[in-house]
Design an enzyme around this catalytic site. Structure first.
Site, PDB file in Angstrom:
ATOM      1  N   HIS B 129       0.864  -1.178   0.000  1.00 21.99           N
ATOM      2  CA  HIS B 129       0.000   0.000   0.000  1.00 21.99           C
ATOM      3  C   HIS B 129       0.908   1.237   0.000  1.00 21.99           C
ATOM      4  O   HIS B 129       2.012   1.193   0.551  1.00 21.99           O
ATOM      5  CB  HIS B 129      -0.838  -0.057   1.276  1.00 21.99           C
ATOM      6  CG  HIS B 129      -1.894   0.998   1.396  1.00 21.99           C
ATOM      7  ND1 HIS B 129      -1.611   2.280   1.770  1.00 21.99           N
ATOM      8  CD2 HIS B 129      -3.239   0.937   1.214  1.00 21.99           C
ATOM      9  CE1 HIS B 129      -2.739   2.978   1.823  1.00 21.99           C
ATOM     10  NE2 HIS B 129      -3.741   2.186   1.479  1.00 21.99           N
ATOM     11  N   ASP B 206       3.013  -4.470   8.312  1.00 21.65           N
ATOM     12  CA  ASP B 206       1.839  -3.621   8.129  1.00 21.65           C
ATOM     13  C   ASP B 206       0.623  -4.532   8.311  1.00 21.65           C
ATOM     14  O   ASP B 206       0.296  -5.320   7.425  1.00 21.65           O
ATOM     15  CB  ASP B 206       1.892  -3.003   6.723  1.00 21.65           C
ATOM     16  CG  ASP B 206       0.568  -2.356   6.324  1.00 21.65           C
ATOM     17  OD1 ASP B 206      -0.409  -2.444   7.089  1.00 21.65           O
ATOM     18  OD2 ASP B 206       0.519  -1.778   5.224  1.00 21.65           O
ATOM     19  N   GLN B 209      -4.576  -4.929   6.898  1.00 20.09           N
ATOM     20  CA  GLN B 209      -5.600  -5.829   6.339  1.00 20.09           C
ATOM     21  C   GLN B 209      -5.700  -7.150   7.085  1.00 20.09           C
ATOM     22  O   GLN B 209      -6.749  -7.793   7.071  1.00 20.09           O
ATOM     23  CB  GLN B 209      -5.298  -6.128   4.851  1.00 20.09           C
ATOM     24  CG  GLN B 209      -5.529  -4.966   3.923  1.00 20.09           C
ATOM     25  CD  GLN B 209      -6.981  -4.509   3.878  1.00 20.09           C
ATOM     26  OE1 GLN B 209      -7.912  -5.258   4.202  1.00 20.09           O
ATOM     27  NE2 GLN B 209      -7.184  -3.271   3.474  1.00 20.09           N
ATOM     28  N   LYS B 232     -10.461  -0.638  10.334  1.00 22.16           N
ATOM     29  CA  LYS B 232     -10.723  -1.790   9.464  1.00 22.16           C
ATOM     30  C   LYS B 232     -11.183  -2.993  10.273  1.00 22.16           C
ATOM     31  O   LYS B 232     -11.360  -4.079   9.752  1.00 22.16           O
ATOM     32  CB  LYS B 232      -9.471  -2.134   8.656  1.00 22.16           C
ATOM     33  CG  LYS B 232      -9.113  -1.048   7.629  1.00 22.16           C
ATOM     34  CD  LYS B 232      -7.916  -1.451   6.803  1.00 22.16           C
ATOM     35  CE  LYS B 232      -7.241  -0.299   6.118  1.00 22.16           C
ATOM     36  NZ  LYS B 232      -7.943   0.189   4.932  1.00 22.16           N
ATOM     37  N   CYS B 372      -4.703   2.552  -3.733  1.00 22.51           N
ATOM     38  CA  CYS B 372      -3.453   3.052  -3.130  1.00 22.51           C
ATOM     39  C   CYS B 372      -2.284   2.116  -3.383  1.00 22.51           C
ATOM     40  O   CYS B 372      -1.453   1.888  -2.494  1.00 22.51           O
ATOM     41  CB  CYS B 372      -3.606   3.289  -1.627  1.00 22.51           C
ATOM     42  SG  CYS B 372      -4.798   4.556  -1.244  1.00 22.51           S
TER      43      CYS B 372
HETATM   44  C1  LIG Z   1      -2.308  -2.879   3.538  1.00 26.08           C
HETATM   45  C2  LIG Z   1      -2.645  -1.504   4.008  1.00 26.08           C
HETATM   46  N1  LIG Z   1      -1.698  -0.750   4.565  1.00 26.08           N
HETATM   47  C3  LIG Z   1      -1.945   0.489   5.019  1.00 26.08           C
HETATM   48  C4  LIG Z   1      -3.188   1.057   4.915  1.00 26.08           C
HETATM   49  C5  LIG Z   1      -3.405   2.464   5.414  1.00 26.08           C
HETATM   50  O1  LIG Z   1      -4.225   2.468   6.525  1.00 26.08           O
HETATM   51  P1  LIG Z   1      -4.751   3.855   7.119  1.00 26.08           P
HETATM   52  O2  LIG Z   1      -5.345   4.589   5.984  1.00 26.08           O
HETATM   53  O3  LIG Z   1      -5.756   3.420   8.132  1.00 26.08           O
HETATM   54  O4  LIG Z   1      -3.579   4.542   7.726  1.00 26.08           O
HETATM   55  C6  LIG Z   1      -4.214   0.305   4.343  1.00 26.08           C
HETATM   56  C7  LIG Z   1      -5.580   0.873   4.235  1.00 26.08           C
HETATM   57  O5  LIG Z   1      -6.090   1.259   3.243  1.00 26.08           O
HETATM   58  C8  LIG Z   1      -3.930  -0.987   3.868  1.00 26.08           C
HETATM   59  O6  LIG Z   1      -4.881  -1.717   3.280  1.00 26.08           O
END
Ligand SMILES: Cc1ncc(COP(=O)(O)O)c(C=O)c1O
Lengths: 142, 421
Positions: B129, B206, B209, B232, B372
């Site tokens: 992401h 990270d 998900q 999430k 993203c």
């Molecule tokens: C794999 C992953 N990493 C990071 C994020 C970023 O999360 P946040 O927008 O809650 O900071 C997301 C969410 O869209 C994600 O799916």
């Protein structure tokens, strides 16, 4: 329903699709957030826009919008094109606009109720704006 | 039909927890399949948070009055719940605003502490992401470390081969930062294998998900850091957590400086507060943190193993049913490592048009776009057999979804295909 018969028909039009080999102006537009891309080719005859074609891919809204825009632009002067552009933006942002000037483009009136799709509709118009403002410059690519 | 994990009674209670599920969208019952972006919010969590704000709230740690003491206790209890949830110690858990904040803080702190230096290499994957990609790329410009990638194959899948290839290409990465599960391909990453392969690297997971549906045990994984977001996993937006091994957190320079994170301040110098407060500068999202604690209570009251099995069952069904549609191209692995979400395209129909018609005619919420992960789109384009639109449609499930929801999605997709011909 955003997908009116007009939009569906215009999204499938083929007649403005393609390249103009000796275009006077080539302009590329992108919507990075959805991957949509459009390249506009312009041929001018003096101050008149004598032909426009496009290449690229995108959603039904952006495709239909590009076709309707080109249809409305051919034969207009650059000044008239600016005027149309201004009225298109007015229509999208809920301001007064001159529907005589916009012709078939008024079929996109309802898109303004779909904030996520406004940028799909505006992609070719934003690209046109770049092209008109870049007047006098050489084509971006040969 | 709901997942076999729930009795009819249990599922009925679940549905009552999420009032929006009883809402109509465009004249249809809402079918919410955009859980990977953010999940729905639960009655229990929100009403407990409201009660906290209305009856117990004050700023924490700073005053001796009763409300301050109640609020501080609630806040610290929430931290203990998060710690237990991931098998960590309380002082190893720092509240953040979410995953993005967690990774940005880590990159900056690692550099400031000299734990990541000019010439060092950071290894991430091609499926990250932007939250786990952009901070590394940008800060590598300022601080001179290198960013290398574990490559994905042309379905967007990370294989053990590609991990080993990265190992032979990249000499001893200082940091390996990897998603626990891709938000595009749905692949649950072979974290154990990555840990095994890069024994000496600082490992950052990270968890955005993965943590909503799969138990993450930071000790068992021997992970150095874990970051995730609450929103999430049905908690409110604006709250998340960063876990770090105590020894590492102790060496780490804070990212944010200000109130509460200090021990002694003079006009010349500063010493820091103890863990984890050293990383919590300024007034925190107290209500959010408390609500994250209530969220964990709620998820555990359902049985987290049940949630995990429910998602496995729904994921399998989703993947199987989508595979039956010959006009659908699916991305990501085609086995049980593919969980909770599926990205796909309809041959000849743009993802935005797909999502729009699903919403307008079926009340189905899906996501379309690059999710993203822009660079990953060019990887998927290589393996695509259709005119790839640089984006995909994504359907993602959580424990309140049913097989019927997936059936409605499949009907919707058939309709979309007919409509756009
Ligand atoms: C794999 C992953 N990493 C990071 C994020 C970023 O999360 P946040 O927008 O809650 O900071 C997301 C969410 O869209 C994600 O799916």
């Amino acid at each position: 329903m955003i997908y009116s018969e007009f939009i569906m028909d215009y999204s499938k039009l083929k007649k403005f699709h393609g390249k103009i080999e000796n275009a006077h102006r080539i302009e590329e537009g992108k919507n990075l957030s959805c991957g949509d891309e459009v390249t506009l080719y312009f041929l001018f005859d003096g101050d008149k826009i004598s032909d426009v074609k496009f290449e690229g891919h995108g959603c039904a809204i952006s495709q239909a919008s590009t076709n309707a825009m080109i249809e409305q632009l051919i034969g207009k002067t650059k000044e008239e094109a600016f005027e149309i552009l201004k009225n298109v933006e007015n229509m999208m942002f809920g301001r007064d606009f001159d529907d005589q000037l916009l012709g078939p483009v008024t079929n996109f009136y309802d898109v303004k109720n779909y904030p996520m799709r406004v940028k799909c509709f505006l992609l070719p118009w934003k690209t046109l704006e770049l092209a008109l403002n870049g007047e006098g410059k050489k084509p971006l690519k040969e | 039909m709901h997942s076999t994990e729930w009795s009819d009674e249990a599922f009925c209670r679940i549905i009552q927890e999420f009032p929006v599920l009883n809402r109509e969208v465009n004249g249809k019952r809402l079918v919410y399949l955009d859980n990977a972006a953010s999940t729905l919010k639960s009655r229990t969590v929100i009403s407990k948070m409201t009660d906290f704000y209305l009856n117990h709230y004050s700023n924490i740690h700073r005053a001796v009055h009763t409300l301050a003491s109640e609020a501080t206790t609630e806040y610290e209890t929430a931290r203990e719940k998060v710690a237990r949830f991931i098998n960590a110690q309380s002082e190893e858990v720092v509240f953040t605003s979410g995953t993005t904040m967690g990774i940005n803080a880590l990159v900056n702190s690692l550099v400031r502490s000299g734990m990541l230096r000019e010439g060092d290499t950071v290894l991430i994957s091609q499926v990250e992401h932007h939250a786990n990609l952009v901070p590394w790329i940008r800060l590598s410009r300022f601080f001179g470390f290198k960013v290398e990638y574990i490559e994905a194959d042309n379905t967007g899948t990370i294989t053990t081969d590609s991990i080993l290839t990265a190992k032979s290409r990249v000499n001893n990465p200082k940091v390996v930062s990897i998603t626990g599960q891709s938000n595009v391909t749905g692949q649950v990453m072979p974290i154990e294998f990555i840990r095994e392969t890069f024994k000496d690297a600082i490992l950052i997971i990270d968890g955005a998900q993965l943590i909503p549906h799969k138990k993450i045990d930071v000790k068992a994984l021997n992970s150095d850091f874990l970051v995730f977001s609450g929103h999430k996993m049905i908690a409110p937006t604006g709250i998340g957590a960063l876990y770090g091994k105590r020894a590492l957190l102790e060496r780490l320079e804070p990212f944010l400086y200000g109130g509460e994170m200090i021990d002694k301040v003079t006009f010349e110098d500063v010493t820091f507060n103890v863990l984890p407060y050293k990383f919590e500068a300024g007034t925190q999202d107290i209500g959010g943190a408390v609500a994250l604690g209530y969220t964990i209570d709620y998820l555990e009251s359902l049985g987290f193993e049940n949630i995990q099995r429910c998602i496995e069952e729904l994921s399998k069904y989703l993947l199987e049913e989508l595979s039956k549609l010959d006009f659908v191209e699916i991305y990501g692995p085609r086995d049980e490592t593919h969980q909770s979400l599926v990205s796909f395209n309809l041959d000849g129909v743009h993802p935005h048009d797909v999502s729009q018609v699903l919403d307008e005619d079926f009340g189905i919420a899906t996501r379309s776009g690059h999710h993203c992960a822009q660079p990953l789109m060019s990887v998927l384009a290589k393996g695509s057999r259709i005119d790839f639109p640089n984006s995909t449609v994504r359907a993602s499930v959580y424990f309140y979804n049913t097989k019927e929801d997936i059936d409605i999605l499949i009907e919707g997709l058939k309709y979309v295909k007919r409509w756009f011909g």
